[in-house]
Design an enzyme around this catalytic site. Sequence first.
Site, PDB file in Angstrom:
ATOM      1  N   SER A 228     -39.341  -9.158  22.301  1.00  0.00           N
ATOM      2  CA  SER A 228     -40.123  -7.947  22.065  1.00  0.00           C
ATOM      3  C   SER A 228     -39.304  -6.963  21.246  1.00  0.00           C
ATOM      4  O   SER A 228     -38.069  -6.934  21.354  1.00  0.00           O
ATOM      5  CB  SER A 228     -40.510  -7.280  23.389  1.00  0.00           C
ATOM      6  OG  SER A 228     -39.366  -6.693  24.012  1.00  0.00           O
ATOM      7  N   ASP A 229     -39.963  -6.161  20.421  1.00  0.00           N
ATOM      8  CA  ASP A 229     -39.265  -5.003  19.869  1.00  0.00           C
ATOM      9  C   ASP A 229     -38.879  -4.132  21.056  1.00  0.00           C
ATOM     10  O   ASP A 229     -39.474  -4.208  22.124  1.00  0.00           O
ATOM     11  CB  ASP A 229     -40.168  -4.239  18.894  1.00  0.00           C
ATOM     12  CG  ASP A 229     -39.367  -3.381  17.914  1.00  0.00           C
ATOM     13  OD1 ASP A 229     -38.175  -3.128  18.193  1.00  0.00           O
ATOM     14  OD2 ASP A 229     -39.937  -2.955  16.890  1.00  0.00           O
ATOM     15  N   TRP A 230     -37.875  -3.307  20.870  1.00  0.00           N
ATOM     16  CA  TRP A 230     -37.303  -2.573  21.996  1.00  0.00           C
ATOM     17  C   TRP A 230     -38.327  -1.608  22.604  1.00  0.00           C
ATOM     18  O   TRP A 230     -38.731  -0.642  21.974  1.00  0.00           O
ATOM     19  CB  TRP A 230     -36.059  -1.837  21.533  1.00  0.00           C
ATOM     20  CG  TRP A 230     -34.786  -2.636  21.702  1.00  0.00           C
ATOM     21  CD1 TRP A 230     -33.647  -2.208  22.327  1.00  0.00           C
ATOM     22  CD2 TRP A 230     -34.504  -3.969  21.265  1.00  0.00           C
ATOM     23  NE1 TRP A 230     -32.689  -3.204  22.315  1.00  0.00           N
ATOM     24  CE2 TRP A 230     -33.190  -4.294  21.662  1.00  0.00           C
ATOM     25  CE3 TRP A 230     -35.238  -4.939  20.592  1.00  0.00           C
ATOM     26  CZ2 TRP A 230     -32.593  -5.526  21.407  1.00  0.00           C
ATOM     27  CZ3 TRP A 230     -34.650  -6.169  20.326  1.00  0.00           C
ATOM     28  CH2 TRP A 230     -33.349  -6.450  20.734  1.00  0.00           C
TER      29      TRP A 230
END
Length: 808
Positions: A228-230
């Site tokens: 996932s993106d952060w």
Amino acid sequence: MKHEDLIKQMTLEEKCHLLSGRDFWQTQSVKRLGVESMTLSDGPHGIRKQEGAGDQLGLNGSVPATCYPTAATMANSWDPALGEELGRHLGAEAASQDVCVLLGPGLNIKRSPFCGRNFEYFSEDPYLAGKMAAGYIRGIQANGVSACPKHFAANNTELRRMASNSVMDERTLREIYLTNFEIAVREGHPKSIMSSYNMVNGVYANENAHLLQEILRDDWGFDGFVVSDWGACNDFTEGVRAGSHLEMPSTGGDSPRQLMQAVSEGRISEDEVNVRVDELLDVMLLTRKAVDPFKSKPFDKDAHHAFARKASEQSIVLLKNEGGILPLKKGSKVAVIGEFAQKARYQGAGSSVVNCTKLDHTMDVIGNFDLNVVGFEPGYPRHGEPNAEMQAKAVELAKKADYVLLYIGLDEISESEGLDRSTLALPKCQTEVVKAVAAANKNVIVVMSAGSSVEMPWIDSMKGLVHGYLCGQAGAGAVLRVILGEVNPSGKLSESYPLKYEDCSTAPYFPAKERNVEYREGLYVGYRYYCTAKVPVLFPFGFGLSYTTFAYSNLKVTDKKATFTLTNTGKMDGAEVAQLYVHAKNPSVYRPNRELKGFAKVFLKAGESREVTIELDDKAFRYWNSVTNRFEVDGGEYDILIGASAADIRLSGTVTVKGSGAPACEDLSKLPSYAKGDIKAVSDKEFETLLGHKIPDGKWAGTLQPNDAIAQLYYAKSLKARLVWKIMTGMLNKSIEKGEPDLNITFIYNMPIRAIGKMAGGMVSQEMCDGILDIVNGHGICFCKGLCKLIGGFVKQQGVAKKQKALE
């Protein structure tokens, strides 16, 4: 499963924790079984490994690394082999710093020039973006490091990026916003990929099985892991089910606890968890083994700096050269004007910011070149309003020289992660100097620094324009070598430059007004729109001048390839980017007037000729058919166009292509705007016809939801919540006024309430987020109820966090 024996020895708790980060940058480990953690790091154009412990937003200082030209710059080289070479340098530095996963390249489509992160992306065209990304990936992974192309998918705005819904038809998604990723995956074979913040047609990207399973794994054969993106993980359990493997950063054990509970309640099976763990372990074990021998071994900083300059030299675009003013003769008497010559503008702002090993500023290196520099004046403040005194000094200096090198461009606040642009104009403090200096000296050569297109109403008063884009730490010397003719510029624009923003196909639809980001322009992005609707532009896609000239001749075409002769007809050695576009003469579906389907960068000595062949691959004639749910080919005639840009076609031929015999999927009589390419005022009814369903409700509700952004606290019922909004808005505006974005503020401002629990390093659980939501939505009983949830959740989270620490 490849690692079944290993997984059988793990507890459910260990497996669930493995799928969520240990801290901000590292994965969990299972040391008793020999599974070591791996480090992920930002790095699309340079490694940004944080020194010491990572902060909650990952924005503190980083270890020195080479800052290479950004993706927007490198795309202008039109040279995937150069991208691969850059990737090898990135991979070597990553391994040296014990980084197993390099978070890049970024290859989202430049849908609108207003997107604040365009400097980090390759192009408005998916074919060029995909080819460049595949080169990067091959290079990075040659060192055993995993590349991680991002952000998958349809993430084309920074405004409320974590709380937006990209609404588009399947054909637009497949042909424009996924073809780039498809090429990157099929040809680059990345070991990981990053899911984006946004929803795609109502489902968050990180839990979108259509994207992560049906398309990425089933259609394209991806065999790596999805991270996932952060803070982009909306629902951890649903993400694991859909095909996401690693949530970042750590939630202090809150997400693994939720997954364990879901398994115990039968909402997801342990077998599904095992599959994700197996796919993640495959990359963890391989990259760890590959990187270990190189960690802490220094890389050659001087050699990497030299390559950064080479990459910049091959990406610089010459946009104007009136009267052959360039290259300048040795010993030319020049005045250097512009703050950017004193302090280089060489990279964007945000998570990709690199702490350079070395940084060349023009005024520091210009003494190494054979120029008679009569003086330097900044001419304008880096940020803020015009300065009359600075401008007057610049004008006086301009009068003393035969030529003026005028350094201008977009400032840091114009191009930043977390912020979108509001204008295509350069800052007023610069444009005023441009006018004044041009009035004082007729031989002005502009040196531009910017990662995205800009308006240039002043261009007629300039004799020359050299665009370095954001050319990295060694760009200053590269630009001077082009100005003096030591390097013949060969870059071509990877995006169109409109005359004004209102000319853009996305102008009526960008930015989004509330939750929905409606892609009403369909396939008409960039040159696809300008060439179809015959809208004049300042500089077309694929445009770039050279100090020599090239002639095209002897075209031969089949449905498999185009062959032609390219001749350097000038007096200087140089490289030309020949571009192949396809035009369907009688399509059954709406299609842009031309679409890039191939290109070749060819170096020729003066007077040399060469036969050039550009292959036509499986993407040359295809379109997405919503009835058969796959790519099909219309039978019939296609024009094969060979040109020096999208607007400069030199040769053309026609081929007849056998179709796939698919049934019709579009009634063009019901899509008149798309059939004509006139898409500036698409009605709701026509857009719904294109979508195949009703436009989803994107209006903000009176009651705030978990996925509403903190920027929306303006609508909260709680006075305290509205006060928080007022304070944060004031802080954001102050940072913008200073000209340097406060990245913590921009990130938090666009963050949904539920993401507080994802980005707080384990200090806030999702139960606590629910409490915060109750607080901001009400008074009295609701407020007290929320406060109890917040306090209770805090106590519970302390115990969860202790368990996570014990596992580490």
